[in-house]
Design an enzyme around this catalytic site. Sequence first.
Site, PDB file in Angstrom:
ATOM      1  N   ASN A  25       0.851  -1.181   0.000  1.00  0.00           N
ATOM      2  CA  ASN A  25       0.000   0.000   0.000  1.00  0.00           C
ATOM      3  C   ASN A  25       0.887   1.230   0.000  1.00  0.00           C
ATOM      4  O   ASN A  25       1.945   1.244   0.651  1.00  0.00           O
ATOM      5  CB  ASN A  25      -0.912   0.017   1.234  1.00  0.00           C
ATOM      6  CG  ASN A  25      -1.923  -1.121   1.214  1.00  0.00           C
ATOM      7  OD1 ASN A  25      -2.315  -1.590   0.148  1.00  0.00           O
ATOM      8  ND2 ASN A  25      -2.342  -1.570   2.390  1.00  0.00           N
ATOM      9  N   LYS A  41       5.772   3.462   0.890  1.00  0.00           N
ATOM     10  CA  LYS A  41       5.230   2.186   0.410  1.00  0.00           C
ATOM     11  C   LYS A  41       5.440   1.156   1.513  1.00  0.00           C
ATOM     12  O   LYS A  41       6.583   0.830   1.869  1.00  0.00           O
ATOM     13  CB  LYS A  41       5.922   1.751  -0.881  1.00  0.00           C
ATOM     14  CG  LYS A  41       5.481   0.379  -1.382  1.00  0.00           C
ATOM     15  CD  LYS A  41       5.882   0.140  -2.831  1.00  0.00           C
ATOM     16  CE  LYS A  41       5.011   0.859  -3.794  1.00  0.00           C
ATOM     17  NZ  LYS A  41       5.193   0.440  -5.197  1.00  0.00           N
ATOM     18  N   ASP A 135      10.760  -5.518 -13.436  1.00  0.00           N
ATOM     19  CA  ASP A 135       9.297  -5.399 -13.460  1.00  0.00           C
ATOM     20  C   ASP A 135       8.867  -4.118 -14.181  1.00  0.00           C
ATOM     21  O   ASP A 135       8.037  -3.364 -13.682  1.00  0.00           O
ATOM     22  CB  ASP A 135       8.741  -5.421 -12.033  1.00  0.00           C
ATOM     23  CG  ASP A 135       7.234  -5.717 -12.009  1.00  0.00           C
ATOM     24  OD1 ASP A 135       6.732  -6.273 -13.007  1.00  0.00           O
ATOM     25  OD2 ASP A 135       6.582  -5.385 -11.014  1.00  0.00           O
TER      26      ASP A 135
END
Length: 590
Positions: A25, A41, A135
């Site tokens: 989150n 984060k 990523d």
Amino acid sequence: MIIKGSKINDRYSIIRTLGEGGMANVYLAYDTILDRNVAVKVLRGDLATDEKFVRRFQREALSASNLYHPNIVQIYDFDQWEDNYYIVMEYVEGRTLKQLLKRRGALTITEVIDIMSQVTDGMAHAHDAYIIHRDIKPQNIMILDNGLIKITDFGIAMALNNTQLTQTNSVMGSVHYLPPEQAAGKGSTIKSDIYSMGVLMYELLAGEVPFKGDNAVEIALKHLKEPLPSIRKILPELPQSIENIIIKATAKNPANRYKDAREMHQDIITAMDESRANEKRYVYPYPENDNETTKVLDDAVKEVQRQEIKESEEFMKDEEESVSQNKLLIILASIFTGLVVLACAIVFLLPRLSGSKTLEIPDLKGKSKSEAISTLTKMGFNLTCTDGKDTNLEASDTIEEGYVVRTDPDAGTLVKEGRNVCIKVSSGEASFELSNYIGRNYLEVKGELQAQCKEVGCTVALDKKKIKEEEKDKYKDDEVMETLPESGEIIKKGTKIILYTPDVEILYPDFSTFTEEQLDEYATKYGLVLQKEYQENSLLEPGTITYQNRKKGDPVIAGVTLKVTITKAPGAVEDVVLPVENEESESNNE
């Protein structure tokens, strides 16, 4: 979930939630020590209990915190708080490329070149530091209102490595950009990031990912086995030089990809150069499926299938299905080989059997329309353009109106007698009428105009236009409020189009009606250096502001000094506040 007002480690005060995900989150927080907003984060609970992951995460977050580049979100801090692990990052006010794609569907070529040149520049810096992202996807790339790109989530993806593959909810967003070697569970290299950037570029242009499926395993298999669909089938007008970047970046065999992100960056920024206008389709120098690569892919398929079995009992008969798949692949391969042989026979033998002549299209540039028609007709060509006419108009700054600019196919091309040829006749200098862009997002308008200006030879610039504070509710910060020239004007070569966005002009008020507390708040709000002088006055109320060195109506500029004179009662003593050294300063002095 962390509630608003919570303070992490007595430093980061939570303001609001920015986003929620399967892995973490993200919160907007205020750094009470360095007096700035930051993004925090906080990692998901089940990851925080994985010792192996935590050690890897701490190591990689430390490495990523050493990256300093305008296109990379800066990592400031990482630590543990109440059994939660968190990262403190630069707060970026913008939106992700995923959000932009959902709104726009697809971007213009100019926008994609601008975005990808920034992404590859940032990744080249990371690769120079031996840091692999692992990523790259639109969700991990932010775009600011001024068009600046910021890559985020360095270190986290590296720490996760390939353990996500069996976590369907976590991997579905990433598997669309998964390099074959990463899907196969092999070690990632900088070329793995290059593959993901190639898929990202495809999606920005097409508005959709190249491979889709019902689950992560199905999509991963496509990355392993299927060639990337041709982007030019979706966008026929796309220059070959742009498709070549995608073809090279997304090669199954890493040896066929760019050697590094810097090489890809250089290819992107030169893609629209005139020297590359007639570029041929990129052909891989090495086999995509040589023996070793095929073995890796086959091993990967088996590994992915094993993982799929763990997720669902529907694949208990994997051995039988695998045999069926292999038989089907052999049959399909045989059919494909036969079709290739047949196609070659048609291409090479049919013309010889039919006896048709091979002709070279002549150079008719600068010739009159009638002369060009006569020449091509006598040679045996069929004069037909895509709209059924024998000629089409095309703007030109160098060829006089009514004369030939070029032919399609180009001069010098070898074709068969009877081939359709289109004559492009000059319509004169290129131009277009400027549309009404008032009220639209300036980034979208800039992209549209740059695409038009590429054909015409004009330029697009952004600028701010001052508006009064009371007018600020009339406009949004990111909208076009005015253009120069105005809408309806004809834009030609050399024209500079300026898009104006609102810039609120703050003017000094008359401070004589302010209390001292209100004055302090005003100076803090607008970043002014406040200098006070107190004077005894028996006629006016203590605390009255009698003088200001900045006149009412002057523009407020952050950082300047505002001097004021404030009344005090006769004989009153001013409060004097002495600076207090903090503990760190005292210890340093010792």
